[in-house]
Design an enzyme around this catalytic site. Structure first.
Site, PDB file in Angstrom:
ATOM      1  N   ASN A   1     -33.078 121.927 -13.538  1.00 46.80           N
ATOM      2  CA  ASN A   1     -34.438 121.921 -12.986  1.00 46.80           C
ATOM      3  C   ASN A   1     -34.463 122.381 -11.524  1.00 46.80           C
ATOM      4  O   ASN A   1     -33.424 122.421 -10.855  1.00 46.80           O
ATOM      5  CB  ASN A   1     -35.024 120.503 -13.109  1.00 46.80           C
ATOM      6  CG  ASN A   1     -36.535 120.510 -13.305  1.00 46.80           C
ATOM      7  OD1 ASN A   1     -37.213 121.482 -12.961  1.00 46.80           O
ATOM      8  ND2 ASN A   1     -37.063 119.434 -13.850  1.00 46.80           N
TER       9      ASN A   1
ATOM     10  N   TYR B   1     -47.575 129.849  -6.616  1.00 45.77           N
ATOM     11  CA  TYR B   1     -48.092 128.480  -6.615  1.00 45.77           C
ATOM     12  C   TYR B   1     -49.549 128.401  -6.152  1.00 45.77           C
ATOM     13  O   TYR B   1     -50.263 127.482  -6.518  1.00 45.77           O
ATOM     14  CB  TYR B   1     -47.191 127.570  -5.774  1.00 45.77           C
ATOM     15  CG  TYR B   1     -45.882 127.253  -6.482  1.00 45.77           C
ATOM     16  CD1 TYR B   1     -45.877 126.688  -7.759  1.00 45.77           C
ATOM     17  CD2 TYR B   1     -44.654 127.538  -5.897  1.00 45.77           C
ATOM     18  CE1 TYR B   1     -44.689 126.412  -8.414  1.00 45.77           C
ATOM     19  CE2 TYR B   1     -43.455 127.253  -6.546  1.00 45.77           C
ATOM     20  CZ  TYR B   1     -43.478 126.699  -7.807  1.00 45.77           C
ATOM     21  OH  TYR B   1     -42.306 126.425  -8.468  1.00 45.77           O
TER      22      TYR B   1
ATOM     23  N   GLN C   1     -42.806 136.678 -12.202  1.00 50.04           N
ATOM     24  CA  GLN C   1     -41.730 136.625 -13.208  1.00 50.04           C
ATOM     25  C   GLN C   1     -41.082 138.000 -13.407  1.00 50.04           C
ATOM     26  O   GLN C   1     -39.897 138.085 -13.712  1.00 50.04           O
ATOM     27  CB  GLN C   1     -42.254 136.062 -14.528  1.00 50.04           C
ATOM     28  CG  GLN C   1     -42.611 134.582 -14.477  1.00 50.04           C
ATOM     29  CD  GLN C   1     -41.469 133.642 -14.111  1.00 50.04           C
ATOM     30  OE1 GLN C   1     -41.695 132.601 -13.501  1.00 50.04           O
ATOM     31  NE2 GLN C   1     -40.235 133.969 -14.436  1.00 50.04           N
TER      32      GLN C   1
ATOM     33  N   GLU D   1     -26.371 131.504  -9.719  1.00 56.10           N
ATOM     34  CA  GLU D   1     -27.482 130.547  -9.827  1.00 56.10           C
ATOM     35  C   GLU D   1     -28.536 131.208 -10.711  1.00 56.10           C
ATOM     36  O   GLU D   1     -29.004 132.302 -10.423  1.00 56.10           O
ATOM     37  CB  GLU D   1     -28.054 130.257  -8.432  1.00 56.10           C
ATOM     38  CG  GLU D   1     -29.149 129.208  -8.451  1.00 56.10           C
ATOM     39  CD  GLU D   1     -29.452 128.623  -7.062  1.00 56.10           C
ATOM     40  OE1 GLU D   1     -28.711 128.893  -6.107  1.00 56.10           O
ATOM     41  OE2 GLU D   1     -30.454 127.891  -6.957  1.00 56.10           O
TER      42      GLU D   1
HETATM   43  P1  TTP Z   1     -34.784 127.392  -8.914  1.00 52.89           P
HETATM   44  O1  TTP Z   1     -34.376 128.694  -9.504  1.00 52.89           O
HETATM   45  O2  TTP Z   1     -34.679 126.211  -9.798  1.00 52.89           O
HETATM   46  O3  TTP Z   1     -33.923 127.227  -7.584  1.00 52.89           O
HETATM   47  P2  TTP Z   1     -33.759 125.974  -6.595  1.00 52.89           P
HETATM   48  O4  TTP Z   1     -33.126 126.543  -5.360  1.00 52.89           O
HETATM   49  O5  TTP Z   1     -35.070 125.301  -6.437  1.00 52.89           O
HETATM   50  O6  TTP Z   1     -32.763 125.037  -7.359  1.00 52.89           O
HETATM   51  P3  TTP Z   1     -31.654 124.055  -6.762  1.00 52.89           P
HETATM   52  O7  TTP Z   1     -32.355 123.086  -5.871  1.00 52.89           O
HETATM   53  O8  TTP Z   1     -31.085 123.419  -7.996  1.00 52.89           O
HETATM   54  O9  TTP Z   1     -30.676 124.908  -6.006  1.00 52.89           O
HETATM   55  O10 TTP Z   1     -36.290 127.502  -8.427  1.00 52.89           O
HETATM   56  C1  TTP Z   1     -36.709 128.197  -7.275  1.00 52.89           C
HETATM   57  C2  TTP Z   1     -38.218 128.295  -7.302  1.00 52.89           C
HETATM   58  O11 TTP Z   1     -38.619 129.380  -8.145  1.00 52.89           O
HETATM   59  C3  TTP Z   1     -38.931 127.066  -7.843  1.00 52.89           C
HETATM   60  O12 TTP Z   1     -40.103 126.838  -7.100  1.00 52.89           O
HETATM   61  C4  TTP Z   1     -39.273 127.434  -9.271  1.00 52.89           C
HETATM   62  C5  TTP Z   1     -39.483 128.927  -9.189  1.00 52.89           C
HETATM   63  N1  TTP Z   1     -39.137 129.679 -10.411  1.00 52.89           N
HETATM   64  C6  TTP Z   1     -40.154 130.182 -11.191  1.00 52.89           C
HETATM   65  O13 TTP Z   1     -41.339 129.923 -10.922  1.00 52.89           O
HETATM   66  N2  TTP Z   1     -39.835 130.996 -12.231  1.00 52.89           N
HETATM   67  C7  TTP Z   1     -38.544 131.288 -12.570  1.00 52.89           C
HETATM   68  O14 TTP Z   1     -38.317 132.036 -13.552  1.00 52.89           O
HETATM   69  C8  TTP Z   1     -37.490 130.707 -11.793  1.00 52.89           C
HETATM   70  C9  TTP Z   1     -36.064 130.998 -12.169  1.00 52.89           C
HETATM   71  C10 TTP Z   1     -37.836 129.911 -10.729  1.00 52.89           C
HETATM   72 MG    MG Z   2     -31.119 126.733  -5.042  1.00 53.60          MG
END
Ligand code: TTP
Ligand code: MG
Length: 233
Positions: free
Chosen positions: A27, A68, A79, A102
């Protein structure tokens, strides 16, 4: 710890003409970047972290903020760019023998695009276009993944961590969204309802930061024995 090589721990056969590729999933706020940072210390690991930085600055446009602020308007744009930037990581040629990434185009599609589609934030027509690109990439690029590390959190923990780290764009995300994204990771990685390209190693990522390094350290052995177990099974 400098010069330590992860391949020294390995009992697996590494692929000959491409890096052994591990993708880290979980997540938002589950700790993927922290996990990847831990593996930066190994000389034979090439870490490809934080594609989100590109999503916050696409030629000066903050696509994450746009997403957002108005998901219906911006989800296709966002996307599409996510898919491109992650594809660039999948296809990046590296010299080291292990690639640690990642995210993957699989989670972008199976968790995020899927959530947008189910909640009506992206229309079927846009999803079809994304899927055409996705299928084309699968057929024409080397997207091989050897192992998926799933950092499994409860949605509440991921939500709290995200609030705490304070990325401005993410402060408005409701807990329900974390629940949706969590459930889709579960559907995909535990219940195998969508295309799962590699074996999955599940790590309890609810653990506190103070003990998580120990967990990662244990995990380096598991990561590189998992594949061989599967091969000999
Ligand atoms: P994450 O890819 O989950 O990265 P993160 O840096 O938040 O995770 P972590 O704390 O585990 O290192 O999400 C990054 C942002 O991008 C988050 O707000 C969700 C958004 N996102 C999308 O909206 N669509 C997508 O396909 C992906 C991969 C992320
Ligand atoms: Mg991250």
């Amino acid at each position: 710890m400098a010069n330590e090589r992860l391949t020294n721990f390995s009992v697996t056969e590494f692929p000959k003409n491409r890096p052994y590729t591990v993708v880290v999933e979980g997540n938002i706020g589950s700790g993927k970047t922290t996990f990847l940072n831990y593996f930066q210390q190994f000389d034979d690991v090439n870490v490809l972290a934080e594609p989100v930085n590109k999503w916050r600055d696409c030629n000066g446009f903050n696509l994450l903020e746009k997403l957002y602020s108005d998901p219906k308007k911006w989800s296709f744009t966002f996307q599409s760019y996510v898919q491109l930037t992650i594809l660039q990581h999948h296809t990046l040629k590296i010299k080291r023998s292990i690639k640690l990434m990642e995210r993957s185009i699989y989670s972008a599609r199976n968790c995020f695009v899927e959530q947008l589609a189910r909640t009506g934030c992206i229309d079927d027509c846009s999803v079809s276009v994304m899927d055409q690109w996705f299928n084309w990439a699968k057929e024409n690029c080397d997207l091989c993944v050897d192992l998926i590390v799933y950092l499994r959190t409860t949605p509440e923990v991921a939500y709290e961590r995200t609030l705490k780290r304070n990325r401005p764009e993410e402060q408005c995300i409701p807990l329900d969204y974390f629940k949706d994204i969590h459930n889709l990771h579960e559907e995909w990685l535990c219940h195998k309802k969508f295309n799962c390209p590699a074996p999955v190693l599940i790590i309890d990522a609810d653990l506190d930061q103070s003990v998580i390094h120990e967990e990662y350290s244990k995990c380096k052995m598991q990561i590189f024995t998992k594949q061989s177990e599967k091969v000999t099974a």
